[in-house]
Design a protein around this motif. Structure first.
Motif, PDB file in Angstrom:
ATOM      1  N   GLU A  32      47.810  25.352  29.761  1.00 23.70           N
ATOM      2  CA  GLU A  32      48.426  26.717  28.905  1.00 23.70           C
ATOM      3  C   GLU A  32      48.686  27.821  30.250  1.00 23.70           C
ATOM      4  OE1 GLU A  32      46.413  28.088  24.930  1.00 23.70           O
ATOM      5  OE2 GLU A  32      44.797  26.705  26.194  1.00 23.70           O
ATOM      6  N   LEU A  33      47.950  27.567  31.073  1.00 25.11           N
ATOM      7  CA  LEU A  33      48.030  28.713  32.383  1.00 25.11           C
ATOM      8  C   LEU A  33      49.323  28.349  32.892  1.00 25.11           C
ATOM      9  CD1 LEU A  33      46.741  30.659  34.443  1.00 25.11           C
ATOM     10  CD2 LEU A  33      45.947  28.540  35.693  1.00 25.11           C
ATOM     11  N   PHE A  34      49.831  27.315  33.165  1.00 22.49           N
ATOM     12  CA  PHE A  34      51.126  27.038  33.740  1.00 22.49           C
ATOM     13  C   PHE A  34      52.338  27.102  32.728  1.00 22.49           C
ATOM     14  CE2 PHE A  34      49.328  23.604  36.998  1.00 22.49           C
ATOM     15  CZ  PHE A  34      49.034  24.604  37.806  1.00 22.49           C
ATOM     16  N   ALA A  35      52.003  27.631  31.655  1.00 24.44           N
ATOM     17  CA  ALA A  35      53.247  28.224  30.902  1.00 24.44           C
ATOM     18  C   ALA A  35      53.423  29.586  31.179  1.00 24.44           C
ATOM     19  CB  ALA A  35      52.719  27.894  29.156  1.00 24.44           C
ATOM     20  N   LEU A  36      52.436  30.085  31.772  1.00 24.56           N
ATOM     21  CA  LEU A  36      52.817  31.477  32.287  1.00 24.56           C
ATOM     22  C   LEU A  36      53.324  31.557  33.581  1.00 24.56           C
ATOM     23  CD1 LEU A  36      49.074  33.069  31.111  1.00 24.56           C
ATOM     24  CD2 LEU A  36      51.361  33.369  29.856  1.00 24.56           C
ATOM     25  N   THR A  37      53.864  32.775  33.915  1.00 21.84           N
ATOM     26  CA  THR A  37      54.590  32.913  35.231  1.00 21.84           C
ATOM     27  C   THR A  37      53.936  34.279  36.037  1.00 21.84           C
ATOM     28  OG1 THR A  37      56.751  31.801  34.704  1.00 21.84           O
ATOM     29  CG2 THR A  37      56.467  33.175  36.446  1.00 21.84           C
ATOM     30  N   PRO A  38      53.315  33.929  36.962  1.00 21.49           N
ATOM     31  CA  PRO A  38      52.654  35.087  37.620  1.00 21.49           C
ATOM     32  C   PRO A  38      53.609  36.360  37.962  1.00 21.49           C
ATOM     33  CG  PRO A  38      51.940  33.068  38.677  1.00 21.49           C
ATOM     34  CD  PRO A  38      53.047  32.782  37.852  1.00 21.49           C
ATOM     35  N   GLN A  39      53.231  37.360  37.908  1.00 22.89           N
ATOM     36  CA  GLN A  39      53.988  38.627  38.234  1.00 22.89           C
ATOM     37  C   GLN A  39      53.238  39.568  39.061  1.00 22.89           C
ATOM     38  OE1 GLN A  39      56.036  39.050  34.129  1.00 22.89           O
ATOM     39  NE2 GLN A  39      57.421  39.922  35.419  1.00 22.89           N
ATOM     40  N   PRO A  40      53.282  39.654  40.460  1.00 19.48           N
ATOM     41  CA  PRO A  40      52.351  40.558  40.872  1.00 19.48           C
ATOM     42  C   PRO A  40      52.489  41.976  40.356  1.00 19.48           C
ATOM     43  CG  PRO A  40      53.802  39.181  42.415  1.00 19.48           C
ATOM     44  CD  PRO A  40      53.872  39.074  41.263  1.00 19.48           C
ATOM     45  N   TRP A  41      51.252  42.645  40.300  1.00 19.45           N
ATOM     46  CA  TRP A  41      50.941  43.797  39.562  1.00 19.45           C
ATOM     47  C   TRP A  41      50.354  45.024  40.473  1.00 19.45           C
ATOM     48  CZ3 TRP A  41      46.310  45.418  36.434  1.00 19.45           C
ATOM     49  CH2 TRP A  41      46.745  46.341  35.521  1.00 19.45           C
ATOM     50  N   ILE A  42      51.519  45.919  40.724  1.00 22.74           N
ATOM     51  CA  ILE A  42      50.796  47.121  41.766  1.00 22.74           C
ATOM     52  C   ILE A  42      49.375  47.749  41.253  1.00 22.74           C
ATOM     53  CG2 ILE A  42      51.540  49.365  42.563  1.00 22.74           C
ATOM     54  CD1 ILE A  42      54.576  48.420  42.318  1.00 22.74           C
ATOM     55  N   PRO A  43      49.181  47.932  39.945  1.00 25.68           N
ATOM     56  CA  PRO A  43      47.883  48.645  39.636  1.00 25.68           C
ATOM     57  C   PRO A  43      46.471  47.787  40.010  1.00 25.68           C
ATOM     58  CG  PRO A  43      49.519  48.930  37.902  1.00 25.68           C
ATOM     59  CD  PRO A  43      50.140  48.097  38.828  1.00 25.68           C
ATOM     60  N   GLY A  44      46.899  46.405  40.214  1.00 25.00           N
ATOM     61  CA  GLY A  44      45.970  45.664  40.619  1.00 25.00           C
ATOM     62  C   GLY A  44      45.472  45.922  42.107  1.00 25.00           C
ATOM     63  N   LEU A  45      46.315  46.309  42.797  1.00 21.47           N
ATOM     64  CA  LEU A  45      45.881  46.745  44.193  1.00 21.47           C
ATOM     65  C   LEU A  45      45.083  47.407  44.223  1.00 21.47           C
ATOM     66  CD1 LEU A  45      49.487  46.953  45.671  1.00 21.47           C
ATOM     67  CD2 LEU A  45      47.912  45.182  46.168  1.00 21.47           C
ATOM     68  N   ALA A  46      44.582  48.557  42.979  1.00 16.31           N
ATOM     69  CA  ALA A  46      43.556  49.629  43.144  1.00 16.31           C
ATOM     70  C   ALA A  46      42.347  48.726  43.118  1.00 16.31           C
ATOM     71  CB  ALA A  46      43.787  50.709  41.946  1.00 16.31           C
ATOM     72  N   LEU A  47      42.155  47.665  42.625  1.00 10.17           N
ATOM     73  CA  LEU A  47      41.130  47.058  42.534  1.00 10.17           C
ATOM     74  C   LEU A  47      40.534  46.238  43.700  1.00 10.17           C
ATOM     75  CD1 LEU A  47      41.628  44.882  38.867  1.00 10.17           C
ATOM     76  CD2 LEU A  47      40.212  47.062  39.354  1.00 10.17           C
ATOM     77  N   VAL A  48      41.721  45.995  44.610  1.00  4.61           N
ATOM     78  CA  VAL A  48      41.610  45.506  46.010  1.00  4.61           C
ATOM     79  C   VAL A  48      40.813  46.669  46.798  1.00  4.61           C
ATOM     80  CG1 VAL A  48      42.315  44.380  47.829  1.00  4.61           C
ATOM     81  CG2 VAL A  48      43.253  43.772  45.746  1.00  4.61           C
ATOM     82  N   PHE A  49      41.565  47.791  46.607  1.00  3.27           N
ATOM     83  CA  PHE A  49      40.995  48.996  47.361  1.00  3.27           C
ATOM     84  C   PHE A  49      39.748  49.352  46.999  1.00  3.27           C
ATOM     85  CE2 PHE A  49      40.485  53.650  47.592  1.00  3.27           C
ATOM     86  CZ  PHE A  49      40.917  53.843  48.948  1.00  3.27           C
ATOM     87  N   ALA A  50      39.442  49.425  45.650  1.00  4.31           N
ATOM     88  CA  ALA A  50      38.063  49.739  45.296  1.00  4.31           C
ATOM     89  C   ALA A  50      36.781  48.748  45.708  1.00  4.31           C
ATOM     90  CB  ALA A  50      37.881  49.906  43.648  1.00  4.31           C
ATOM     91  N   GLY A  51      37.354  47.599  45.861  1.00  7.42           N
ATOM     92  CA  GLY A  51      36.211  46.572  46.200  1.00  7.42           C
ATOM     93  C   GLY A  51      36.102  46.588  47.917  1.00  7.42           C
TER      94      GLY A  51
END
Length: 345
Positions: free
Chosen positions: A80-99
């Protein structure tokens, strides 16, 4: 003479393995590996400290299984996972910054729990930023389960010592053995017993909570049942540890302190946790609502959520996302070198 093509070609086999990965996943996965390695390098000291605790401190030995559990959770839903296509997500960078910010605060203040949580959180944030919102929601359980890589629980030891002592003295009086208590010290006719840190039950409680979260989200749909099982996984080990401490005291009255201490070491180290796990899982078995591979949201469910599609308008290129993560990691490393340099000598 034509070449012999019957012999297996190692390079062809390797290429075949790569071809099993959908085209849309190859660049994001490659970037994810690069980004995780980058974060690891920056936070290497904290990962080294955590691995030392996993390997050498029995309270945290169970964490050695967490990476395998995360891998298993991803593997059982790979189709099921490979049925999706990754799309990099800008708001996710906030999680990296917070970490990374949390890691830096922990490094600067010397609070290891914050530094370790930040190091793990930065990796989780990188996964979300690179794979995107939709894929991250699909993998919410394994991503969130990464939080259990952080060694925690020592903070609970003093409270657990007191609770264990209170349960033990109550049962000791109930069983007719005269005893007095002073904090974690229990004085009986055959000697003075101490509820030491190793006897607080923290290692079984922390491991049981980790297992309980896994069971809750792979075997139950109902939040009521999840909360009930999680509560039982907290309360029962604490009560059982108090009963174990009382059992040691009670056995010592008739068999001697040395015999009781030897029995407690074997029972506590090898049998106690297994009994608690079997009892809890056995009691919950008939209430299980689904198979493990059915955990989480389905692909079609995610497709019905309009807000997910709108959020994906904040997507970025793979290269841009990777560059941003690398830049933040470099900036965090530079800041750490300034505010919290590593002492030498």
């Amino acid at each position: 003479m034509p070449p012999d093509t019957s012999a297996p070609n190692p390079s062809r086999r390797e290429f075949g393995l790569i071809e099993q990965i959908p085209e849309g996943w190859r660049a994001p996965l490659g970037l994810l590996v690069f980004s995780v390695i980058t974060v690891f390098v920056v936070t290497a000291r904290e990962w080294g400290e955590m691995f030392h605790q996993w390997w050498n401190i029995d309270t945290y030995n169970h964490i050695l299984f967490v990476p395998a559990i995360i891998g298993w959770l991803v593997w059982i839903r790979r189709r099921e996972l490979f049925a999706l296509t990754p799309q990099p997500w800008i708001p996710g960078l906030a999680l990296v910054f917070a970490g990374l910010a949390l890691w830096l605060v922990g490094r600067a203040t010397g609070i290891n729990l914050l530094a370790h949580a930040g190091a793990v959180g930065a990796v989780q944030g990188a996964v979300v930023a690179i794979l995107g919102l939709r894929v991250s929601l699909f993998l919410a359980l394994p991503i969130a389960f990464g939080a259990f890589l952080v060694p925690f629980g020592d903070e609970l030891i003093p409270a657990l010592q007191m609770i264990t002592a209170d349960i033990a003295i109550a049962l000791t009086h109930w069983s007719g053995v005269p005893a007095t208590i002073d904090g974690i010290y229990i004085d009986t006719p055959v000697g003075l017993f101490i509820v030491a840190e190793a006897c607080s039950g923290v290692k079984f409680l922390v491991a049981m909570v980790t297992l309980a979260v896994l069971v809750c989200f792979t075997r139950f749909d109902s939040w009521v049942r999840r909360l009930a099982f999680l509560a039982a996984s907290i309360v029962i080990p604490i009560l059982a540890n108090g009963v174990r401490a009382w059992g040691t005291i009670y056995i010592a009255q008739s068999q001697g302190v040395e015999f009781a201490a030897g029995f407690d070491h074997i029972f506590y180290g090898w049998i106690f946790f297994a009994i608690v796990v079997v009892v809890l899982l056995g009691a919950a078995w008939r209430f299980f609502e689904r198979e493990p591979e059915e955990y989480g949201w389905r692909v079609d469910e995610l497709g019905d959520w309009a807000w997910v599609g709108r959020s994906e308008n904040s997507s970025a290129s793979v290269a841009t996302t990777g560059g941003a993560i690398a830049a933040m990691s470099f900036a965090a490393a530079l800041a750490a070198a300034i505010v919290a340099p590593i002492a030498i000598g």
